[in-house]
Design a protein around this motif. Sequence first.
Motif, PDB file in Angstrom:
ATOM      1  N   MET A   1      39.825  12.776 -62.511  1.00  0.00           N
ATOM      2  CA  MET A   1      41.212  12.308 -62.443  1.00  0.00           C
ATOM      3  C   MET A   1      41.250  11.172 -61.426  1.00  0.00           C
ATOM      4  N   ARG A   2      42.182  10.228 -61.647  1.00  0.00           N
ATOM      5  CA  ARG A   2      42.316   9.189 -60.647  1.00  0.00           C
ATOM      6  C   ARG A   2      42.724   9.885 -59.352  1.00  0.00           C
TER       7      ARG A   2
ATOM      8  N   ILE B   1      26.678  12.267 -56.407  1.00  0.00           N
ATOM      9  CA  ILE B   1      27.888  12.966 -56.829  1.00  0.00           C
ATOM     10  C   ILE B   1      28.942  12.814 -55.729  1.00  0.00           C
ATOM     11  N   HIS B   2      30.135  12.416 -56.119  1.00  0.00           N
ATOM     12  CA  HIS B   2      31.234  12.333 -55.160  1.00  0.00           C
ATOM     13  C   HIS B   2      32.199  13.470 -55.451  1.00  0.00           C
ATOM     14  N   GLN B   3      32.695  14.089 -54.401  1.00  0.00           N
ATOM     15  CA  GLN B   3      33.646  15.182 -54.592  1.00  0.00           C
ATOM     16  C   GLN B   3      34.849  14.673 -55.375  1.00  0.00           C
ATOM     17  N   ALA B   4      35.220  15.402 -56.426  1.00  0.00           N
ATOM     18  CA  ALA B   4      36.327  14.938 -57.261  1.00  0.00           C
ATOM     19  C   ALA B   4      36.930  16.093 -58.045  1.00  0.00           C
ATOM     20  N   THR B   5      38.124  15.855 -58.528  1.00  0.00           N
ATOM     21  CA  THR B   5      38.763  16.792 -59.428  1.00  0.00           C
ATOM     22  C   THR B   5      38.625  16.233 -60.825  1.00  0.00           C
TER      23      THR B   5
ATOM     24  N   CYS C   1      42.067  29.011 -64.726  1.00  0.00           N
ATOM     25  CA  CYS C   1      40.824  28.956 -63.958  1.00  0.00           C
ATOM     26  C   CYS C   1      40.480  27.537 -63.530  1.00  0.00           C
ATOM     27  N   ASP C   2      40.154  27.383 -62.245  1.00  0.00           N
ATOM     28  CA  ASP C   2      39.571  26.143 -61.735  1.00  0.00           C
ATOM     29  C   ASP C   2      38.121  26.474 -61.399  1.00  0.00           C
ATOM     30  N   VAL C   3      37.211  25.619 -61.861  1.00  0.00           N
ATOM     31  CA  VAL C   3      35.791  25.933 -61.694  1.00  0.00           C
ATOM     32  C   VAL C   3      35.113  24.859 -60.849  1.00  0.00           C
ATOM     33  N   ASN C   4      34.501  25.266 -59.740  1.00  0.00           N
ATOM     34  CA  ASN C   4      33.745  24.350 -58.896  1.00  0.00           C
ATOM     35  C   ASN C   4      32.285  24.366 -59.311  1.00  0.00           C
ATOM     36  N   VAL C   5      31.768  23.190 -59.650  1.00  0.00           N
ATOM     37  CA  VAL C   5      30.386  23.101 -60.124  1.00  0.00           C
ATOM     38  C   VAL C   5      29.607  22.130 -59.247  1.00  0.00           C
ATOM     39  N   SER C   6      28.416  22.545 -58.837  1.00  0.00           N
ATOM     40  CA  SER C   6      27.489  21.617 -58.192  1.00  0.00           C
ATOM     41  C   SER C   6      26.083  21.966 -58.650  1.00  0.00           C
TER      42      SER C   6
ATOM     43  N   GLU D   1      35.437  19.757 -59.086  1.00  0.00           N
ATOM     44  CA  GLU D   1      36.274  20.868 -59.491  1.00  0.00           C
ATOM     45  C   GLU D   1      36.891  20.599 -60.859  1.00  0.00           C
ATOM     46  N   ILE D   2      36.576  21.451 -61.841  1.00  0.00           N
ATOM     47  CA  ILE D   2      37.185  21.320 -63.167  1.00  0.00           C
ATOM     48  C   ILE D   2      38.486  22.120 -63.134  1.00  0.00           C
ATOM     49  N   LYS D   3      39.595  21.425 -63.364  1.00  0.00           N
ATOM     50  CA  LYS D   3      40.923  22.028 -63.191  1.00  0.00           C
ATOM     51  C   LYS D   3      41.457  22.672 -64.462  1.00  0.00           C
ATOM     52  N   ASN D   4      42.213  23.758 -64.272  1.00  0.00           N
ATOM     53  CA  ASN D   4      43.092  24.284 -65.315  1.00  0.00           C
ATOM     54  C   ASN D   4      42.447  24.610 -66.650  1.00  0.00           C
ATOM     55  N   LEU D   5      41.350  25.351 -66.626  1.00  0.00           N
ATOM     56  CA  LEU D   5      40.758  25.779 -67.887  1.00  0.00           C
ATOM     57  C   LEU D   5      41.507  27.020 -68.362  1.00  0.00           C
ATOM     58  N   ASN D   6      41.974  26.977 -69.616  1.00  0.00           N
ATOM     59  CA  ASN D   6      42.765  28.114 -70.081  1.00  0.00           C
ATOM     60  C   ASN D   6      42.127  28.831 -71.266  1.00  0.00           C
TER      61      ASN D   6
END
Lengths: 95, 503
Positions: free
Chosen positions: B272-273, B255-259, B206-211, B224-229
């Motif tokens: 993440m960088r 807030i800047h768009q980021a992963t 699961c990738d979760v987009n939060v705002s 976007e929070i990546k790769n939640l298992n």
Amino acid sequence: MSITNTDVRKVARLARLAMSETEIETARAQLAGIFDLIAEMQAVDTRNIAPMSHAQDVSQRLREDVVTATNQRELFQSIAPQVEAGLYLVPQVIE
Amino acid sequence: MTWEIVIGLEVHAQLSTSSKIFCGAPTAFGAEPNTQADAVSIALPGVLPVLNKGAVERAIKFGLAVGAHIAPRSVFARKNYFYPDLPKGYQISQFDLPVVGQGALTIQVEPLSGDAASAGSAQAYEKVVRITRAHLEEDAGKSLHEDFHGMTGIDLNRAGTPLLEIVSEPDMRSAAEAVAYAKTLHSLVRWIGICDGNMQEGSFRCDVNVSVRRPGEPLGTRREIKNLNSFKFMQQAIDYEAQWQIDTIENGGKIHQATVLFNPDTGETLAMRSKEEAHDYRYFPDPDLLPLDISEEWKEQVRATLPELPQAKQTRYVNELGLSAYDASTLTASREMADFFEAALAKAPGQAKLCANWIQGEISARLNRENKNITDAPIKPIQLAVLIGRIVDGTISNSAAKQIFDHLWTPSVAELIIGDSLEEVTRGIYTLIEAKGLKQVSDSGAIEALVDEIIAANADKVAEYRSGKDKLFGFFVGLAMKASKGKANPAQLNDVLKRKLAG
């Protein structure tokens, strides 16, 4: 649409292409020509024509879900520059 | 001032095909590195992709299950980026014409503990989450960064494994809703048999987009929070991320768009960088693949293979079997659970409520304790049905049934019941009831004698009862039950006691 040398450099970078300034200028001119052609085509009224995603107007043939490949790791890895423990080794990638 | 949390999910479900999406290499998990990576998987020059019918079928199945439009024609596109575990230099995916269009999923939201957004309302509720699209794509390989003297090891076994990326609308407003959606989706893909749902092995990521925003304002910038298992991590990550965004804005930040990645050890999310120009994927239609046509006929063939869906089952359980919405939703948590319930009910007609109670009570408690799935339960649905039948016909009391149940859970005893037919199981359970001396005493003479004895032995308490201390009735029931070793028919015992105590 006009394309600049900066645009060409950016696309070259994304495609991992090393290009000299002369090559960039040549590519810019060629790409500009392509964009002109596209602009010309955009003048055509295509409102009632479904866009094609492929040059041939046929559809995808499918294969059955069956395993047909055999393990050829040794053969494939015999031409790899560096392998270890079954893995292909590449220069380190750090995020 | 209040904040509203806005959440959307992208879920990658690994499709349960035997072979990869564009070639005949196997997809089994856990093989030796690169032994399942054929010429297509490792992208040797000149190879061509051929689409797997099984992967498309599973995508159609999913689309039908969420009531989505199945595209009669969809297109594969190349998503271009360079990374060593993607040997072609592009991932084959779908872009503007995905196979599955808009659909929806109904979820039951159970408020989570410590969830700020739902702390005020501890009530479970139903919600519909819209699904934007679902598209087919191939997975990449795996990079191993440790222990190769400064090099990175690449395993391409996973490269080309079929994935269905399921994208939701930003419809969720709390971690509880996001987790409920993810769990419902997880249960659905397993229910319809398109994905094994194994989160440890990465089959459901699961990738979760939060705002965050002030209610009524336009959407805020998302991260976007990546790769939640795991669902637990998902809740923690969303709670942390939302609070971080609120704090940042309240402290005058932006807030800047980021992963971002979630670190389970610290419970924090960290950006993440960002790779330069990371989102410039330059999608274009893959010239190696023709458009995918899905005929009405094929769609209907696939529809015919769909099992009754959890939502439909729940409605049926409530309307036709008279179960509560809660029972119906618990029993349809997995297809195995629903199958068990229906198999038991088939042999114990009219006893839906008892079957539901036993499955959610005794059986679930034991399965949880022993960390087992319902398919591993030592007791068979038909055994439960026969046991329930004996409670209903008065052969055994509820407490005796629990003792029999204990025995049935013990493999050595369960084996004494030979055969699977109703007659054989019934005979077996009768034998067990007799052997354990648990047959209920419904002989009124025996019960009256027992009550007489108790009344004679407790003259003082009887006097108290008769002088108005009604509460003592339970005391007498207890004594009588004990004297009968729990075998007295409770209803009968109550009657006799009432009558005799009244004097």
